[in-house]
Design an enzyme around this catalytic site. Structure first.
Site: not given
Length: 378
Positions: A210, A253, A287, A289, A310, A315
């Site tokens: 991912v 991004e 972070d 995300r 990863t 994640k």
């Protein structure tokens, strides 16, 4: 609670245990219908600059019910008032993990009109926001359920489909032929892509990457980070395995700060800040995300259990929390250079990235240190 079912007992409880501020979570279309702006203009304060009486529970009930009613009209309300309308962001906690969205989501899931009444619970000793332990004690005394926003997010993501597949095409690459799937998020319209090689089959033990969008690294070959190299390596590992998926999540991004802010962060890094310090200096999250959309894409492709490529435990945890089983982690080890070594070290020491393998079997041998130039990052 459900705004349309508010009563004297509920309001009294909120006032006694809360901040004294009673709010109503509402959808944007209802706020627009009632002409309730997020902020009142200066003119509206001229006659009512300060309250001249103590509002009673009856008045709270009256205004909450009026805000919740589909039959109310703009002229039914004075502005400003004693009850505060809060705008719910479409998509709810799947879009923004805040109390307004959580309260309206709970009301909607219970089958009621999307309008909630809420108030912040305060610590009776010092007047601060109540801690989780204090909330649990209060819940035991009054026999109230405690539901976290995280629990609600997981519940919705497991039961609601937040992506739609728009197109599928053949995609020949330097790492073999993939099948490209374009997905559109129903929350914000962002298009993401997943590329698949081989057959997903029963969806078990699928090799998965991912990948967060990084224009500078993925497209322009920036060596400030290892993103482009990680993407290349992930595709190579999938080719060697003969089966796997790369989910490319756009809007990530700079770990979610956006391209412009990322370039500003680069300037701060050139002045001596590391990647974490630069984000904080800009007043941005380290972070931000979210991986729920990626999890939904994987489930739509038929993935059930996966070996996740990863170095980032966040994640790993994020995808497991979205209803997918992660049966192993495959490290994505790429060259350490003068340009990226401070970035990688900050990831390791401040963000918990792990550069060793916890997976046994043939995949552990896919990474050749001589080929990819891995060095000791300890």
């Amino acid at each position: 609670m459900v705004a349309s079912m508010v009563n004297a007992q509920a309001i009294a409880f909120m006032v006694n245990h809360g901040s004294g501020i009673v709010s109503v979570g509402m959808k944007e279309e209802d706020l627009e219908r009632l002409r309730l702006p997020q902020m009142s203009s200066d003119d509206e304060f001229k006659d009512y600059s300060a309250p001249t009486f103590a509002i009673t529970v009856i008045w709270y009930i009256h205004w909450v019910l009026a805000l919740a009613s589909p039959d109310s009209k703009p002229n039914d309300f004075r502005r400003p008032g004693h009850v505060f309308p809060l705008k719910y962001r479409n998509g709810g906690v799947s879009r923004r993990a805040r109390h307004t969205e959580a309260s309206v989501d709970l009301v909607t899931l219970a089958g009621f009109r999307p309008a909630s009444v809420l108030s912040a619970v305060m610590d009776p000793d010092d007047g601060s926001m109540a801690s989780l332990s204090a909330l649990r004690k209060l819940a035991i005394v009054y026999d109230i359920s405690v539901v976290s926003i995280t629990d609600l997010i997981r519940y919705r993501r497991k039961r609601e489909k937040l992506v739609e597949r728009r197109a599928i095409s053949r995609l020949p690459t330097k790492w073999g032929v993939f099948q490209a799937h374009c997905y559109r998020s129903k929350l914000d319209g962002t298009e993401h892509i997943a590329i698949v090689q081989g057959s997903i089959g029963d969806g078990q033990d699928v090799l998965v990457r991912v990948h967060s969008e990084c224009l500078t690294g993925d497209v322009f070959g920036s060596v400030r980070c290892d993103c482009g190299n990680q993407l290349d390596l992930a595709m190579q590992l999938i080719e060697k395995a003969g089966r796997g998926v790369v989910v490319y999540l756009r809007g990530h991004e700079g770990r979610g700060i956006g391209l412009g802010h990322k370039l500003q962060a680069y300037n701060l890094q050139d002045l001596g800040h590391d990647t974490v310090e630069a984000n904080l200096e800009l007043g941005l999250a380290v972070d931000s995300r979210e991986y729920g959309i990626g999890a939904q894409i994987l489930r739509d492709l038929g993935v059930h259990t996966m070996r996740l490529m990863t170095n980032n435990p966040a994640k790993f945890t994020g995808l497991k929390g979205s209803g997918l089983a992660v049966v192993g982690r495959v490290p994505v080890l790429t060259p350490i250079t003068e340009e990226n070594k401070r970035y990688l070290e900050a990831n390791r020491t401040k963000m918990g990235h792990i550069y060793g393998s916890d997976i046994q079997g043939p995949l552990s041998g896919f990474v050749d240190p001589d080929t990819f130039g891995t060095e000791d990052t300890a």
